[in-house]
Design a protein around this motif. Sequence first.
Motif, mmCIF file in Angstrom:
data_model
loop_
_atom_site.group_PDB
_atom_site.id
_atom_site.type_symbol
_atom_site.label_atom_id
_atom_site.label_comp_id
_atom_site.label_asym_id
_atom_site.label_seq_id
_atom_site.Cartn_x
_atom_site.Cartn_y
_atom_site.Cartn_z
ATOM 1 N N CYS A 11 -0.069 -10.328 -2.275
ATOM 2 C CA CYS A 11 -0.484 -9.885 -0.944
ATOM 3 C C CYS A 11 -2.261 -9.442 -1.282
ATOM 4 O O CYS A 11 -1.966 -8.383 -1.739
ATOM 5 C CB CYS A 11 -0.609 -9.401 -0.020
ATOM 6 N N PRO A 12 -2.877 -10.162 -1.290
ATOM 7 C CA PRO A 12 -4.814 -9.949 -2.448
ATOM 8 C C PRO A 12 -5.265 -8.477 -1.680
ATOM 9 O O PRO A 12 -5.401 -7.277 -2.019
ATOM 10 C CB PRO A 12 -5.609 -10.584 -2.380
ATOM 11 N N TYR A 13 -4.151 -8.297 -0.211
ATOM 12 C CA TYR A 13 -5.471 -6.967 0.756
ATOM 13 C C TYR A 13 -4.941 -6.125 0.584
ATOM 14 O O TYR A 13 -5.284 -4.597 0.266
ATOM 15 C CB TYR A 13 -5.285 -7.625 1.754
ATOM 16 N N CYS A 14 -3.319 -6.952 -0.185
ATOM 17 C CA CYS A 14 -1.934 -4.779 0.254
ATOM 18 C C CYS A 14 -2.751 -4.626 -1.187
ATOM 19 O O CYS A 14 -2.261 -3.194 -1.386
ATOM 20 C CB CYS A 14 -1.015 -5.296 -0.035
ATOM 21 N N GLU A 15 -2.644 -5.467 -2.435
ATOM 22 C CA GLU A 15 -3.185 -5.148 -3.515
ATOM 23 C C GLU A 15 -3.729 -4.397 -3.663
ATOM 24 O O GLU A 15 -4.370 -3.260 -4.579
ATOM 25 C CB GLU A 15 -3.200 -6.168 -4.629
ATOM 26 N N THR A 16 -4.914 -4.171 -2.944
ATOM 27 C CA THR A 16 -6.156 -4.452 -3.081
ATOM 28 C C THR A 16 -6.538 -2.424 -2.527
ATOM 29 O O THR A 16 -7.180 -1.261 -2.820
ATOM 30 C CB THR A 16 -7.620 -4.292 -1.404
ATOM 31 N N VAL A 17 -5.854 -2.127 -1.336
ATOM 32 C CA VAL A 17 -5.730 -0.700 -0.489
ATOM 33 C C VAL A 17 -4.449 0.061 -1.438
ATOM 34 O O VAL A 17 -4.432 1.164 -1.480
ATOM 35 C CB VAL A 17 -4.358 -1.243 0.568
ATOM 36 N N SER A 18 -3.051 -0.728 -2.249
ATOM 37 C CA SER A 18 -2.771 -0.242 -2.977
ATOM 38 C C SER A 18 -3.393 0.444 -4.220
ATOM 39 O O SER A 18 -3.305 2.120 -4.526
ATOM 40 C CB SER A 18 -1.435 -1.419 -3.515
ATOM 41 N N ASP A 19 -4.515 -0.342 -4.815
ATOM 42 C CA ASP A 19 -4.842 0.454 -5.954
ATOM 43 C C ASP A 19 -6.149 1.323 -5.364
ATOM 44 O O ASP A 19 -6.238 2.408 -5.861
ATOM 45 C CB ASP A 19 -5.988 -0.452 -6.525
ATOM 46 N N ALA A 20 -6.758 1.664 -4.376
ATOM 47 C CA ALA A 20 -6.943 2.306 -3.745
ATOM 48 C C ALA A 20 -6.900 3.787 -3.381
ATOM 49 O O ALA A 20 -7.052 5.313 -3.868
ATOM 50 C CB ALA A 20 -8.367 2.427 -2.219
ATOM 51 N N LEU A 21 -5.194 3.929 -3.248
ATOM 52 C CA LEU A 21 -4.058 5.135 -2.612
ATOM 53 C C LEU A 21 -3.599 5.464 -4.480
ATOM 54 O O LEU A 21 -4.186 6.041 -4.245
ATOM 55 C CB LEU A 21 -2.641 4.139 -2.031
ATOM 56 N N VAL A 74 -8.591 6.123 3.113
ATOM 57 C CA VAL A 74 -8.573 6.278 1.821
ATOM 58 C C VAL A 74 -9.317 7.560 1.472
ATOM 59 O O VAL A 74 -9.419 8.157 0.838
ATOM 60 C CB VAL A 74 -7.600 5.826 1.149
ATOM 61 N N GLU A 75 -10.396 6.750 1.302
ATOM 62 C CA GLU A 75 -11.696 7.441 0.386
ATOM 63 C C GLU A 75 -12.110 8.550 1.142
ATOM 64 O O GLU A 75 -12.535 9.317 0.921
ATOM 65 C CB GLU A 75 -12.232 6.388 0.432
ATOM 66 N N ARG A 76 -12.207 8.325 2.545
ATOM 67 C CA ARG A 76 -12.274 9.556 3.575
ATOM 68 C C ARG A 76 -11.717 10.205 4.120
ATOM 69 O O ARG A 76 -11.880 11.732 4.011
ATOM 70 C CB ARG A 76 -13.382 9.461 4.470
#
Length: 79
Positions: A11-21, A74-76
């Motif tokens: 899932c690309p959206y899940c990967e985006t969140v995983s990368d942010a974490l 995550v960023e904030r």
Amino acid sequence: MTVRLYALEGCPYCETVSDALDDAGVAYETEWVDGVHSLRDEVKRVSGQRAVPVLVDEARGVTMAESANIVEYVERSLA
């Protein structure tokens, strides 16, 4: 573990969140969910819906969906 990510393999959206974490250095546990939407009972139990990604931050009492919202949180809040 106080941060849990419900995600689907590929899932690309899940990967985006995983990368942010990962970029924020947040320790988290990934709960891999079933590819069949109707079988995601655990996701439904914690978030009220079956779509992923879903982030659960137990320490702060936060459960949220939608990758853009999660990345912003995550960023904030966690970085």
